[in-house]
Scaffold this active site. Structure first.
Site, PDB file in Angstrom:
ATOM      1  N   SER A   1       0.842  -1.196   0.000  1.00  0.00           N
ATOM      2  CA  SER A   1       0.000   0.000   0.000  1.00  0.00           C
ATOM      3  C   SER A   1       0.874   1.241   0.000  1.00  0.00           C
ATOM      4  CB  SER A   1      -0.911   0.026   1.230  1.00  0.00           C
ATOM      5  OG  SER A   1      -1.597   1.269   1.324  1.00  0.00           O
TER       6      SER A   1
ATOM      7  N   TYR B   1      -2.216   0.132  10.087  1.00  0.00           N
ATOM      8  CA  TYR B   1      -2.078  -0.230   8.677  1.00  0.00           C
ATOM      9  C   TYR B   1      -0.720   0.217   8.140  1.00  0.00           C
ATOM     10  CZ  TYR B   1      -3.906  -1.367   4.028  1.00  0.00           C
ATOM     11  OH  TYR B   1      -4.127  -1.939   2.801  1.00  0.00           O
TER      12      TYR B   1
END
Length: 251
Positions: free
Chosen positions: A148, A161
């Protein structure tokens, strides 16, 4: 007649290759699985929800050949169960796309139980799934990790995250050097803001379509195209990192 044999490098075919895609029933994973199947790979996917698995397999088998099972990769036994089922279906492994992830937010506002599960899926399962894949791979194989852009932007409110995806970034860099002499390639693709059910409820389908049309959001298929590019390079070529961003920043 002009000789064009050396106009571009050879692009290996995906036909006949055997591939697993974790989180391959929705979003980016589903798009990758469908494209690989359409290119002639035999694919095996997993996801947590039966209706999503049924939908993904219906589409995969419209364009190619694939199977899959429902598992929760946050559970170590389910990682093992997925790969055993893949062994039975594929009879070997040439490509592993490690993609499954769940949303994770800020550390302070997350319960310990949620924290444990998010790390189990977004980080630990990447390592255990990759290890299981490598144990099954011979020379000429490929691992693609879907990370990501959060590892780059490191925005507040998503610290768990960010921690997981930054860890995957370092993991990919070290691992590709560990397996290079085995002729196994490791690539990392870091998507930017991408439309998927991962974005619900903040971005419902109609809002996602609007943002995609305005070039503020990527389609999952954009990441499938990036994966296809990474997998169709000559063996001497390692496209080790791709960052796929929207042309325009999210408003």
């Amino acid at each position: 007649m002009t000789d064009i044999a050396d106009a571009h490098t050879a692009q290996p075919s995906l036909a006949g290759r055997r591939a697993i895609v974790t989180g391959g029933t929705t979003g980016i994973g589903r798009a990758i699985a469908v494209l690989l199947a359409a290119e002639g790979a035999k694919v095996f996917v997993c996801g947590r929800t039966p209706e999503h698995l049924d939908d993904a397999l219906a589409r995969i088998n419209e364009v190619g050949e694939g199977g899959g099972i429902n598992v929760d990769l946050g559970k170590r036994d389910d990682v093992r169960r997925f790969f055993e089922a893949a062994d039975d279906y594929l009879g070997g492994l040439d490509i592993a796309v490690i993609n499954a992830a769940v949303p994770a937010e800020g550390l302070v506002d997350t319960s310990e139980a949620d924290l444990d599960y998010q790390i189990a899926v977004d980080f630990t399962a990447y390592l255990t799934s990759t290890k299981a894949a490598l144990e099954r791979m011979a020379a000429g194989s490929d691992v693609v990790l879907i990370g990501s852009m959060s590892a780059v932007s490191q925005s507040p409110g998503s610290s768990i995250y960010v921690a997981a995806k930054t860890g995957i970034q370092g993991f990919a860099h070290a691992l590709r050097q560990e397996v290079a002499e085995r002729d196994i390639k490791v690539g990392l693709i870091e998507p930017g803001f991408t439309g998927a059910d991962f974005q619900y409820p903040d971005f419902p389908p109609e809002k996602q379509r609007e943002l995609i049309n305005q070039a503020h959001m990527l389609r999952a298929e954009d990441l499938a195209a990036a994966t296809h590019f990474m997998l169709t390079q000559p063996r001497r070529t390692a496209v080790s990192l791709m960052r796929v961003e929207t042309r325009r920043d999210h408003p």
